[in-house]
Motif scaffolding. Structure first.
Motif, PDB file in Angstrom:
ATOM      1  N   UNK A 102       1.035  -0.899   0.097  1.00 45.52           N
ATOM      2  CA  UNK A 102       0.649   0.007  -0.355  1.00 45.52           C
ATOM      3  C   UNK A 102       0.703   1.237   0.236  1.00 45.52           C
ATOM      4  N   UNK A 103       2.355   1.414   0.555  1.00 46.79           N
ATOM      5  CA  UNK A 103       2.497   2.367   1.030  1.00 46.79           C
ATOM      6  C   UNK A 103       4.531   2.138   0.417  1.00 46.79           C
ATOM      7  N   UNK A 104       5.447   3.359   0.409  1.00 46.44           N
ATOM      8  CA  UNK A 104       6.186   3.638   0.516  1.00 46.44           C
ATOM      9  C   UNK A 104       6.809   3.026   2.037  1.00 46.44           C
ATOM     10  N   UNK A 105       6.226   2.915   2.984  1.00 51.36           N
ATOM     11  CA  UNK A 105       7.423   2.569   4.213  1.00 51.36           C
ATOM     12  C   UNK A 105       6.833   1.400   3.886  1.00 51.36           C
ATOM     13  N   UNK A 106       5.773   0.352   3.600  1.00 48.85           N
ATOM     14  CA  UNK A 106       5.389  -0.602   4.155  1.00 48.85           C
ATOM     15  C   UNK A 106       6.675  -1.493   2.893  1.00 48.85           C
ATOM     16  N   UNK A 107       7.305  -0.898   1.495  1.00 51.25           N
ATOM     17  CA  UNK A 107       7.724  -1.360   1.353  1.00 51.25           C
ATOM     18  C   UNK A 107       9.492  -1.680   1.478  1.00 51.25           C
ATOM     19  N   UNK A 108       9.824   0.047   2.321  1.00 48.79           N
ATOM     20  CA  UNK A 108      11.215  -0.316   3.085  1.00 48.79           C
ATOM     21  C   UNK A 108      10.964  -0.809   4.050  1.00 48.79           C
TER      22      UNK A 108
END
Length: 558
Positions: A102-108
């Motif tokens: 969903x989010x960029x923080x979730x990717x990192x």
């Protein structure tokens, strides 16, 4: 109520009625619909929504004004923002979409660790909040001039409207609302540009015809004490031009509210087609902005050059009521013009009014003036909604759910997200009443922060398997700390005194230095510490290469 105000009110009420209707009909009750629109947005619609999300109040209201006063040097905004979008679409978006979060923080967080997720979520909130302050101020400027109210009340009205439709339906509501907003803003931008081009040059294609008036514009600029419009590096040092352009470019590629758009399509292929359509929709405005800047600057200077202060055009009186245009009370006639209040010019014009005032300056009819006002509001609201959604998702998903309440259900997480969005709107509304700079400059600060935090972490996370969690965390903290510290040092915010630029580096350009710092620290720390696990390296392989390419050969000799 004047004719202009009547038309403005008509267009704004009609357009807002459409936005509210779409928001109500698109309301959702589950997190997937709230954050990524259920992965069900068609590619062309998603491209238009990306265009609206992309072209904020900075693009619609402020960019042409900056180009008008910076001349050649104003091209940094065109090159940086457009080049950054291409970089995002080609280099990062397909890989992030394939990851499927969903989010960029979730990717990192998946790529590195929960600590890096938390740092990224905090950075997303800081970047998005800085960005949304500019949108609130842009909305306040529109309401202030065209509804004849104080800017503070205009910001409050804009915030209230954004709150209703953004909180109601999340990404699904925002996406379809942004399709409508893009339609309004691009029509509002192109109609006066085409009309002015036809009147001034006889060629109704502003991208082609504005070159005809540049020699006359250079002459007028010199007469009124301004730099020659077409001279390079007259307003900024060459090194700062490079640094600002690069900061805008790589900051664009790391902006969380744009990246999340590529998660809303049904497939990775749809994400790529969305990128193509978005580039087309963005180009319609970005290729027109230099012409709008040149035409408006020429009409402004030509209309006031040598004019007695008691015989100035009506648009000057109209905008003086907002405080964004001032006339030197000691001047008998206008012999100097500036966008800097400290310059002491006979006429001081705020960058942020030039596009909104361009139909009045050119003498176009009242309906066109009202349409431009509605377009400015559409641009400010469309981007603000996407930014608020990033803040909401970062707080509810990356902080609340991931760190504190892993058993929280959809209803609870949506409630937390909506509360976070409401809180962000209130704080951004207060900051938007008294921003630290012009709308486009405030937005550029947000891009610099994104460049210094997200871009290196995402690029190294995709393309360098050796990058580890402690390296990414160290790099993000170092880059963001340097960037924010320098901005606070050079800007008059929070009661702090503004200081001179170091080595000619502006606060808009420091993001490039912050990004380089992030890269260096991340690589150095990753090299000095243990490599990531095999599970992580296999995940990186899985998003970079098709499965067939990674399959080991079988049979003899395998």
């Amino acid at each position: 109520m004047s004719e202009i105000q009547l038309w403005t009110l008509t267009f704004i009420v009609l357009s807002f009625g459409v936005y509210m209707t779409i928001a109500w009909r698109s309301r959702v009750r589950e997190t997937e619909g709230f954050y990524v629109a259920g992965h069900g947005v068609p590619t062309i619609a998603n491209g238009a929504a990306i265009g609206a999300d992309w072209m904020s109040a900075a693009s619609f209201i402020s960019m042409a004004g900056l180009i008008a006063f910076m001349g050649y040097d104003g091209g940094i905004y065109l090159m940086g923002w457009t080049g950054g979008y291409v970089l995002l679409a080609l280099l990062l978006a397909p890989y992030l979409r394939k990851w499927g979060k969903f989010t960029v923080p979730e990717f990192v967080g998946d790529r590195y660790s929960e600590l890096v997720r938390t740092i990224a979520a905090a950075a997303a909130v800081i970047v998005s909040f800085t960005y949304v302050v500019g949108q609130m101020n842009g909305g306040g400027i529109v309401f202030s001039r065209f509804l004849n109210i104080d800017i503070a009340y205009g910001v409050i009205i804009a915030a209230a409207i954004i709150f209703v439709y953004a909180v109601l339906g999340g990404m699904k509501s925002i996406t379809w609302t942004q399709v409508a907003q893009y339609t309004v803003l691009i029509i509002a931008y192109l109609i006066p540009a085409v009309a002015v081009a036809q009147v001034m040059t006889g060629i109704p294609i502003p991208q082609v015809s504005f070159g005809q008036i540049l020699d006359e514009l250079n002459t007028l600029s010199v007469q009124l004490g301004l730099d020659i419009y077409t001279d390079p590096f007259s307003t900024r040092p060459m090194v700062d031009i490079f640094l600002v352009t690069m900061a805008l470019m790589i900051g664009t590629a790391g902006l969380p509210h744009v990246i999340i758009r590529f998660y809303t399509t049904k497939t990775v292929r749809g994400s790529r087609y969305s990128a193509f359509w978005a580039l087309f929709f963005i180009a319609l405005l970005y290729t027109t902005a230099p012409a709008v800047g040149a035409f408006t600057k020429f009409n402004l200077l030509d209309g006031v050059n040598g004019t007695p202060t008691d015989a100035l055009p009506n648009w000057v009186d109209n905008w003086m009521a907002t405080g964004l245009v001032t006339v030197n009370e000691n001047a008998d006639a206008i012999n100097s013009v500036s966008n800097d209040p400290a310059a002491g010019a006979d006429l001081t014009v705020n960058n942020d009014i030039l596009v909104l005032a361009s139909p009045e300056i050119a003498g176009l009819p009242a309906p066109v003036v009202g349409l431009v006002a509605a377009g400015g509001m559409a641009a400010a609201m469309s981007t603000a909604a996407g930014l608020l959604l990033v803040i909401s998702s970062s707080v509810s998903h990356d902080f609340y759910f991931r760190r504190f309440r892993r058993n929280a259900g959809d209803a609870e997480r949506l409630m937390v997200g909506r509360i976070a969005m409401a809180g962000a709107i209130i704080v951004a509304m207060i900051a938007g009443i008294n921003p630290p700079a012009f709308v486009a400059q405030v937005v550029a600060f947000a891009f610099g922060m994104a460049a210094a935090s997200f871009f290196p972490a995402i690029v190294l996370g995709i393309f360098w398997k050796r990058c580890n969690a402690i390296g990414a965390a160290s790099g993000m903290i170092a880059g963001l700390t340097l960037t924010i510290s320098y901005m606070l040092y050079t800007l008059e915010v929070f009661g702090l005194q503004a200081n001179d630029h170091i080595l000619g580096v502006s606060p808009e350009g420091i993001g490039t230095i912050g990004a380089l710092t992030n890269f260096v620290v991340t690589i150095a720390v990753s090299k000095m510490t243990a490599p990531p696990s095999r599970h992580i390296t296999e995940m990186v392989e899985s998003i970079r290469y098709p499965a067939a390419r990674r399959r080991e050969p079988t049979g003899a000799g395998g």
